[in-house]
Each structure stands twice: as C-alpha cells, then as structure tokens.
Design a protein around this motif. Structure first.
Motif, PDB file in Angstrom:
ATOM      1  N   GLY A 113       9.246  -9.401  -2.604  1.00 57.40           N
ATOM      2  CA  GLY A 113       8.557  -8.493  -1.689  1.00 57.40           C
ATOM      3  C   GLY A 113       7.739  -9.256  -0.669  1.00 57.40           C
ATOM      4  N   ALA A 114       7.395  -8.576   0.407  1.00 55.13           N
ATOM      5  CA  ALA A 114       6.592  -9.169   1.473  1.00 55.13           C
ATOM      6  C   ALA A 114       5.127  -8.806   1.281  1.00 55.13           C
ATOM      7  CB  ALA A 114       7.079  -8.657   2.828  1.00 55.13           C
ATOM      8  N   ALA A 115       4.252  -9.735   1.617  1.00 51.60           N
ATOM      9  CA  ALA A 115       2.816  -9.448   1.573  1.00 51.60           C
ATOM     10  C   ALA A 115       2.450  -8.586   2.779  1.00 51.60           C
ATOM     11  CB  ALA A 115       2.020 -10.747   1.595  1.00 51.60           C
ATOM     12  N   PRO A 116       1.890  -7.397   2.553  1.00 49.14           N
ATOM     13  CA  PRO A 116       1.543  -6.534   3.684  1.00 49.14           C
ATOM     14  C   PRO A 116       0.360  -7.099   4.466  1.00 49.14           C
ATOM     15  CG  PRO A 116       0.748  -5.579   1.633  1.00 49.14           C
ATOM     16  CD  PRO A 116       1.558  -6.780   1.250  1.00 49.14           C
ATOM     17  N   LEU A 117       0.335  -6.816   5.760  1.00 48.79           N
ATOM     18  CA  LEU A 117      -0.786  -7.217   6.598  1.00 48.79           C
ATOM     19  C   LEU A 117      -1.969  -6.302   6.280  1.00 48.79           C
ATOM     20  CD1 LEU A 117      -1.575  -9.112   8.968  1.00 48.79           C
ATOM     21  CD2 LEU A 117      -0.913  -7.260  10.518  1.00 48.79           C
ATOM     22  N   PRO A 118      -3.109  -6.848   5.809  1.00 49.95           N
ATOM     23  CA  PRO A 118      -4.220  -5.992   5.354  1.00 49.95           C
ATOM     24  C   PRO A 118      -5.074  -5.469   6.508  1.00 49.95           C
ATOM     25  CG  PRO A 118      -4.782  -8.298   5.005  1.00 49.95           C
ATOM     26  CD  PRO A 118      -3.380  -8.283   5.553  1.00 49.95           C
TER      27      PRO A 118
END
Length: 273
Positions: free
Chosen positions: A81-86
């Motif tokens: 999975g990709a790390a979401p932009l917080p």
C-alpha cells in the motif's frame, strides 16, 4: 505451517515484514514482493533460504499473474500500500487523494482476480489487509479510508465467487488499528497530534486512535493487559488464520454475515464454505 508456501506483498517493511517473519517462524516458506531491493535483501539475510525475495511492483498485473502461476501459494497476504499524504481534504489534489485507490485497491484487485482465475488450490487462504480507518474514516488521509473499505468488499465478493464456483479458497480481510510502530502509522499519529495541538505522547494518552499494536503482532484487536500476553497471542494471529484456525478460536469476532457480528470488529473474515 511446515510445507506451506506463502506469498506476502509489501514485504519489506511494517506489517508486511512482520508477517513474513511470523510465517517463517511458523514453518512456512515465504516469497516476499516489494519494490525495495535492499530491504528485501536485509530480510533474506535475517531469515535465510526460507524467505525468497522478489523485487517487483505489486500493482503490476503481470507480476501478480506470473507469481500466482509460478509460486502457487497456499497463503497469500495482500499488504502492499501507499502512504497517504497527511493533509485535510482541501489540501489534496485528486492525484494525492486517490493514491490509495491506485496502489492499495488496485493491487488487491489484481491479485484476488488472479487467485480466482488460476485458481489457487482448494484450501488456500487469501488475506487482504484493510484498516480500522475503513470503519471510522480518516480525515487527514485523503481517499485512504474509502480505499480500505473497498478492500473489505473485494475480499467479500471474492469469497462469494469462490463459494459459487466451489473453489474452496478462503478470503479474509483484516483491519489493523492505527499504531505509531510503523512508518505509515507514525506519520498519521503525528499529523493528528499536530491537528489537535498536542505532542504525540500526550495525544496517544488522551485520545488513542485505537488499540496500539506492535506490527509484529499483526493486528490483534484487544488491548492486552501485559505485553507478554500480546506477544504470545498476537504473534500467531495471521499464521493461525492462514492455517485454517477458526476466527473464534483465536479470540476474534464472528465471520462476516453472522447475526452477532459487531460493527466495531477489527477484522472481517469471509470464507467460502
């Protein structure tokens, strides 16, 4: 799990890396897929020949097809999975908002599709990593929560198709709670602490995002009284599911569709009967 060949995507870090280690310790041979060649190499050096590293992009449908055909995993763990932009929603572009759909959902779709089409052998288990955000939302993560909710549905639809086709493949979705013990979780916890005007330690103490679980324990829902208890129970969580142990035997909620299912359940097991 001696004699079982497992395949784990997103194997180089976080929950994926922890799952690889747990499966190897349970006796399985594990093929691990990730883009980070160096981290995969480090894991191979740690685990030896029981771990087979495959540097590749798990979202590539040809990778999914080739490895399903060549490895024929008895256990397939879909963790990439990709790390979401917080950021809050107004600070996202459509590209950053939809990144979890392009990576997390797309990769689960490709691998589950191949598992059904191949098909995997009867008795095989496919475990898709969703998230507790699928139940509560995640306002600083763009489309992450919706993507993780969709992964639950994809796993459930696949279980129905397995049953209709009498394939004998189990499909399970697991919903880990937010934890600062992974890179993705640490960034999310820091972002929510900043939003609340608190430091991370205070934020975790005053408004914990859910049971804080070491990723080695692969997402057991209950907050244990002692760390040693957590280690003994949670270190066998995914291997137990993969080997066919029933959900209730390892202290989880009932399978999806059960009359007594709680909406707060931290996992959504769906199996083809």
């Amino acid at each position: 799990m001696s004699g079982t060949h497992a395949l784990v995507t997103g194997a180089s870090r976080g929950f994926g890396r922890a799952t690889v280690i747990a499966l190897v310790k349970a006796g399985a041979t594990v093929t691990g897929v990730a883009r980070d060649r160096d981290r995969l190499g480090e894991l191979h050096a740690e685990l030896g020949d029981a771990f087979i590293p495959v540097p590749a992009d798990a979202t590539d449908p040809s990778v999914a097809g080739e490895l399903i055909d060549s490895v024929r995993p008895g256990v397939l763990v879909l963790n990439a999975g990709a790390a979401p932009l917080p950021r809050p929603i107004q600070h996202h572009t459509w590209q950053t908002f939809s990144r979890s759909w392009q990576v997390d959902v797309q990769h689960v779709f490709h691998w589950i599709r191949e598992a059904l089409l191949s098909p995997l052998d009867p008795g095989s288990t496919v475990i898709a990593l969703s998230s507790g955000a699928a139940l509560r939302g995640s306002p600083l993560s763009g489309g992450y929560a919706g993507a993780k909710a969709t992964i639950r549905f994809v796993a459930r639809y696949a279980a129905e198709e397995s049953q209709r086709g009498d394939l004998g493949i189990r499909f399970i979705s697991v919903l880990p709670q937010l934890t600062p013990a992974t890179g993705l979780g640490a960034a999310a916890v820091a972002a929510y602490a900043k939003r609340a005007g608190r430091d991370v330690a205070t934020h975790l103490e005053q408004s914990p995002p859910g049971p804080t679980v070491d990723p080695r324990f692969a997402s057991h829902r209950r907050e244990p009284k002692r760390a040693s208890t957590a280690r003994s129970r949670c270190s066998r969580f995914l291997p137990a599911l993969a080997s066919g142990t029933s959900w209730n035997q390892i202290g989880g909620r009932r399978p999806a569709g059960s009359k007594s299912r709680s909406p707060k359940a931290a996992a959504s097991p769906s199996r083809a009967r």
